[in-house]
Design an enzyme around this catalytic site. Structure first.
Site, PDB file in Angstrom:
ATOM      1  N   CYS A  41      36.421  69.409  90.605  1.00  0.00           N
ATOM      2  CA  CYS A  41      35.513  69.099  91.720  1.00  0.00           C
ATOM      3  C   CYS A  41      35.761  70.043  92.902  1.00  0.00           C
ATOM      4  O   CYS A  41      35.451  71.217  92.816  1.00  0.00           O
ATOM      5  CB  CYS A  41      35.647  67.627  92.108  1.00  0.00           C
ATOM      6  SG  CYS A  41      34.249  66.991  93.067  1.00  0.00           S
ATOM      7  N   HIS A  50      35.456  64.432  86.827  1.00  0.00           N
ATOM      8  CA  HIS A  50      36.656  63.623  87.039  1.00  0.00           C
ATOM      9  C   HIS A  50      36.937  62.830  85.767  1.00  0.00           C
ATOM     10  O   HIS A  50      36.015  62.374  85.091  1.00  0.00           O
ATOM     11  CB  HIS A  50      36.455  62.650  88.199  1.00  0.00           C
ATOM     12  CG  HIS A  50      36.404  63.307  89.537  1.00  0.00           C
ATOM     13  ND1 HIS A  50      37.520  63.839  90.147  1.00  0.00           N
ATOM     14  CD2 HIS A  50      35.370  63.515  90.396  1.00  0.00           C
ATOM     15  CE1 HIS A  50      37.177  64.342  91.319  1.00  0.00           C
ATOM     16  NE2 HIS A  50      35.872  64.169  91.487  1.00  0.00           N
TER      17      HIS A  50
END
Length: 511
Positions: free
Chosen positions: A332, A435
């Protein structure tokens, strides 16, 4: 009618979240429909539900312990700090606005009827709700507008059990101080005390228990022994105790950059539970060493954390490591930092309009006002089926010298194809928005094999510990620990609204 119990703490990291999870599993094992609830959670560890709603990770693992799917109603308000003075305010899974502390302190009163309605909807569907407070109820500068501790208990008329961490020292002062700083009505809500993380012979603790009960007129209904359970830690306070020295006996040394605004560090819990794997969190170049893998995690303020890498010297350390064929994975915000530059023309994250990245991937990121929150399934560049979730406000474009990391096949359960992430030409640098990528057994096993063969060693000799199976075992251990060391008859009386008195019964630690 629903039964309820609220767990509040004398401080952050006292064990509230774990205690709530354990009680949820305990009641679930007794055949009850039970759910967790925390009206307001301040955390950079969040999760995306199957419907694309964002909620705190603590309520996710509590829901898992309760045997139910995570539901955003379990955590209606999520605050994600963007800097020391401002947070992103999320209500029922969607962004409301960015607010400073003073603005939010005034605003949150408008949320009370909405929180009550959400809570009632859960109460209508379940037998038991286990509520969690935040920090300490004795934050006397904030209590006039509290919606998460005694304010929440008052909203739903919930009895409170106060948990205190003895491992940090000063447990009796923290119990007494917390109770005595509350007003008379709030004190009356505290029906019991649980002392957490105790080491040693409880007989030596008993004189203190007797005295604190006499001073507060609140019974101690449990003493929980310190237990090395391998559960997710949500509170950023826990990061201060994380290891930064490599284990020389481990097969692999994994270094995670501990960014000041690190988010979703629960991504790495799966790495920490694998045998013969050393996981450490580094904050400066002195601790960098020569790891087998460097991971740059997510960040709530990517631009400011990129500035931290520059100022700390870690930027140069990571670049030099990569030049020497080191393996780097960015998740991310970490993926965004791996690129050439990041642009923030609308000042979504900070007042910086542009900042140079690490330059390890031929990518550029522009920050957008719209947040992407999705659950995904896909197939990586090397053919592994993976699942995970996305939480980001940036759009990253790949240059010609990179290839995609993953082909996304489904989003929030619906068929949808697009490409995620980027890989360098030499395959040593990987960036992804996914994630939970390491929670995928085949992907993780192949990664370990690749790292070990790169060191001229044989493949990883252990079976990858499956996270879901592992957590189920740990939840059951936790429930058994609580059942053995809490006076459950007293707790159940509290939940029924019955008055319990300071008891002469002496608690006995049971491992």
């Amino acid at each position: 009618m629903v039964k309820q119990i609220m767990i509040q703490g004398t401080a952050s990291d006292a064990g509230k979240s774990v205690l709530v999870a354990g009680l949820c599993r305990l009641f679930k094992n007794k055949g009850k429909r039970v759910v967790p609830f925390k009206s307001q959670n301040m955390s950079l560890n969040s999760f995306i539900t199957a419907t694309g709603d964002e909620m705190g990770r603590a309520q996710v693992f509590q829901a898992e312990a309760a045997g139910v799917f995570p539901d955003v109603r379990m955590n209606p308000v999520l605050l994600k700090p963007t800097n020391d003075r401002q947070s992103q305010v999320i209500f029922m899974g969607a962004i409301l606005d960015n607010m400073d502390a003073v603005t939010y302190h005034d605003f949150k009163q408008t949320l009370i009827p909405k929180i009550q309605a959400v809570y009632q909807s859960l109460a209508d569907e379940n037998d038991i709700i286990v509520l969690e407070g935040a920090g300490s109820p004795a934050e006397i500068n904030l209590n006039d507008r509290d919606i998460v501790n005694m304010g929440m208990a008052k909203m739903v008329d919930a009895p409170v059990v106060l948990v205190a961490d003895i491992d940090k020292g000063g447990v009796f002062a923290s119990i007494y101080g917390t109770i005595m700083l509350l007003n008379e009505e709030e004190r009356a809500r505290i029906k019991g005390v649980i002392i957490n993380k105790f080491r040693g012979d409880v007989a030596l603790l008993q004189p203190g228990i007797d005295m604190i009960e006499e001073l507060t007129n609140v019974p101690v209904i449990g003493v929980i022994p310190y237990a090395n359970l391998q559960l997710e830690e949500e509170d950023s306070v826990s990061l201060s105790g994380k290891n930064y020295v490599p284990d020389s006996n481990a097969l692999l040394d994994i270094a995670i950059i501990c960014l000041p605004r690190i988010s979703n560090f629960t991504d790495f819990h799966i790495l920490e539970i694998q045998p013969d794997i050393s996981v450490r969190y580094i904050r400066n170049i002195a601790d960098f060493g020569n790891p087998d893998l460097v991971i740059i995690p997510g960040s709530k303020n990517t631009l400011e954390d990129m500035a931290f890498l520059e100022e700390s010297g870690l930027k140069n350390a990571i670049q030099n490591y990569a030049k020497n064929a080191g393996k780097v994975i960015g998740i991310c915000g970490g993926y965004q930092m791996l690129g050439k530059k990041m642009l923030d023309p609308n000042q979504v994250e900070s007042k910086q309009l542009e900042i140079a990245g690490l330059g390890l991937l031929d990518t550029e990121t522009i920050f957008l006002d719209q947040k992407r929150t999705t659950q995904i399934t896909g197939v990586t560049h090397s053919g592994e089926a993976v699942e995970g979730y996305e939480i980001h406000m940036g759009e990253t474009k790949r240059g010609e010298s990179t290839s995609p990391f993953c082909e996304i096949k489904a989003v929030n359960g619906n068929e949808e194809t697009h490409q995620d992430g980027a890989i360098s030409v030499n395959k040593n640098i990987i960036g992804t928005y996914i994630h939970g990528i390491f929670d995928n057994d085949v992907f993780l096993g192949n990664l370990f094999d690749e790292l070990l063969t790169g060191k001229n060693k044989s493949v990883y000799p252990h079976e990858i510990i499956n996270l879901k199976e592992h957590k189920e075992q740990e939840y059951d251990k936790l429930a058994a620990l609580l059942e053995a060391n809490i006076q459950m008859d007293q707790l159940e009386k509290i939940m029924k609204g019955e008055k319990i008195c300071v008891s002469t019964q002496k608690p006995a630690i049971k491992e």
